[in-house]
Structure formats: structure tokens, C-alpha cells
Design a protein around this motif. Structure first.
Motif, PDB file in Angstrom:
ATOM      1  N   THR A  16       0.838  -1.200   0.000  1.00  0.00           N
ATOM      2  CA  THR A  16       0.000   0.000   0.000  1.00  0.00           C
ATOM      3  C   THR A  16       0.869   1.245   0.000  1.00  0.00           C
ATOM      4  O   THR A  16       2.028   1.215   0.407  1.00  0.00           O
ATOM      5  N   GLU A  17       0.295   2.312  -0.438  1.00  0.00           N
ATOM      6  CA  GLU A  17       0.951   3.615  -0.446  1.00  0.00           C
ATOM      7  C   GLU A  17       0.372   4.436   0.706  1.00  0.00           C
ATOM      8  O   GLU A  17      -0.739   4.170   1.166  1.00  0.00           O
ATOM      9  N   MET A  21      -3.569   4.511   2.752  1.00  0.00           N
ATOM     10  CA  MET A  21      -3.913   4.545   4.175  1.00  0.00           C
ATOM     11  C   MET A  21      -4.790   5.756   4.475  1.00  0.00           C
ATOM     12  O   MET A  21      -5.734   5.656   5.247  1.00  0.00           O
ATOM     13  N   ASN A  22      -4.479   6.898   3.861  1.00  0.00           N
ATOM     14  CA  ASN A  22      -5.304   8.079   4.067  1.00  0.00           C
ATOM     15  C   ASN A  22      -6.728   7.814   3.573  1.00  0.00           C
ATOM     16  O   ASN A  22      -7.702   8.151   4.256  1.00  0.00           O
ATOM     17  N   GLU A  23      -6.848   7.187   2.428  1.00  0.00           N
ATOM     18  CA  GLU A  23      -8.166   6.843   1.895  1.00  0.00           C
ATOM     19  C   GLU A  23      -8.888   5.858   2.814  1.00  0.00           C
ATOM     20  O   GLU A  23     -10.100   5.954   3.004  1.00  0.00           O
ATOM     21  N   ALA A  24      -8.145   4.923   3.421  1.00  0.00           N
ATOM     22  CA  ALA A  24      -8.747   3.972   4.355  1.00  0.00           C
ATOM     23  C   ALA A  24      -9.293   4.696   5.580  1.00  0.00           C
ATOM     24  O   ALA A  24     -10.392   4.387   6.060  1.00  0.00           O
ATOM     25  N   TRP A  25      -8.559   5.683   6.092  1.00  0.00           N
ATOM     26  CA  TRP A  25      -9.039   6.453   7.247  1.00  0.00           C
ATOM     27  C   TRP A  25     -10.262   7.283   6.884  1.00  0.00           C
ATOM     28  O   TRP A  25     -11.214   7.368   7.673  1.00  0.00           O
ATOM     29  N   PRO A  97      -8.452   1.195  10.413  1.00  0.00           N
ATOM     30  CA  PRO A  97      -7.234   1.072   9.605  1.00  0.00           C
ATOM     31  C   PRO A  97      -5.954   0.909  10.415  1.00  0.00           C
ATOM     32  O   PRO A  97      -4.974   0.391   9.898  1.00  0.00           O
ATOM     33  N   ALA A  98      -5.940   1.303  11.659  1.00  0.00           N
ATOM     34  CA  ALA A  98      -4.727   1.150  12.474  1.00  0.00           C
ATOM     35  C   ALA A  98      -4.341  -0.307  12.610  1.00  0.00           C
ATOM     36  O   ALA A  98      -3.152  -0.633  12.645  1.00  0.00           O
TER      37      ALA A  98
END
Length: 114
Positions: A16-17, A21-25, A97-98
Motif C-alpha cells: 500500500t501507499e 492509508m489516508n483513503e482507508a481512514w 485502519p490502524a
């Protein structure tokens, strides 16, 4: 309350980029809001910005820079959710996501004083 602990220098999960992760949050935050269970929640700045006030035992508190926990994980944020039971809270914690990034989510009930 979901207390979100992440590695101090979190690495995105393999494959992942940081953008993923930002999109997941963003998606998780939207899911919590859309479910109508969000009471409060915020991300926190890193531990370098923290100040700790600790009782010195002499009636006069001492103030020091930073947290002084012996841990590799730091409190990165929290959610207060309005949920019916522990199983629901654990379900939402597992979706956070964490956990995918190697962090942990501590689940605790909030004490209601009346």
C-alpha cells in the motif's frame, strides 16, 4: 471509546501507499458517521508535541515535555462511539485502519457520571 495506538513512525502495510492509508481512514471515518454512532473522534499530533503534568507528591504538579511511556506505540487518536455492546465495539475496532498498519485499538467503556 476506541483508543488508537500506532507505531511512532507508522509504515503502510505491504503493498500500500501512504495515500491508500489516508483513503482507508477517510472511508472508516465516513462509515462511522454514516452508521450514526460517532460521538467524537480526532487524530492527535505526535508525541513530540506533548506536555505531561504529573503529581510530584508534594501538592505541586510538575510539567515535562513529552510522554514518557516505555513503548513503541503511541496514542494516535480516538473515537467515542455510541454502541449497544462490547461485541459491536470490537467489530468497529477490527475495521479500524490502524490494525491493518500494525497498530492496536484499545476498547474501553466510557464512565457516565450522573
Amino acid at each position: 471509546m476506541l483508543l488508537i495506538y500506532v507505531p511512532e513512525a507508522p509504515e503502510p502495510p505491504a503493498g500500500t501507499e501512504p495515500r491508500d492509508m489516508n483513503e482507508a481512514w477517510v472511508a472508516y471515518d465516513k462509515a462511522v458517521a454514516d452508521a450514526g454512532i460517532r460521538v467524537a473522534g480526532d487524530a492527535l499530533h505526535g508525541p513530540a508535541t506533548a506536555t505531561t503534568v504529573r503529581g510530584a507528591g508534594n501538592g505541586s504538579p510538575e510539567t515535562t515535555d513529552g510522554p514518557f511511556a516505555e513503548t513503541r506505540e503511541v496514542l494516535g487518536g480516538y473515537y467515542v462511539l455510541d454502541l449497544p455492546d462490547l461485541d459491536s465495539a470490537l467489530g468497529w475496532a477490527g475495521r479500524c485502519p490502524a490494525t491493518a498498519a500494525g497498530g492496536a485499538v484499545e476498547v474501553r467503556p466510557v464512565v457516565e457520571f450522573r
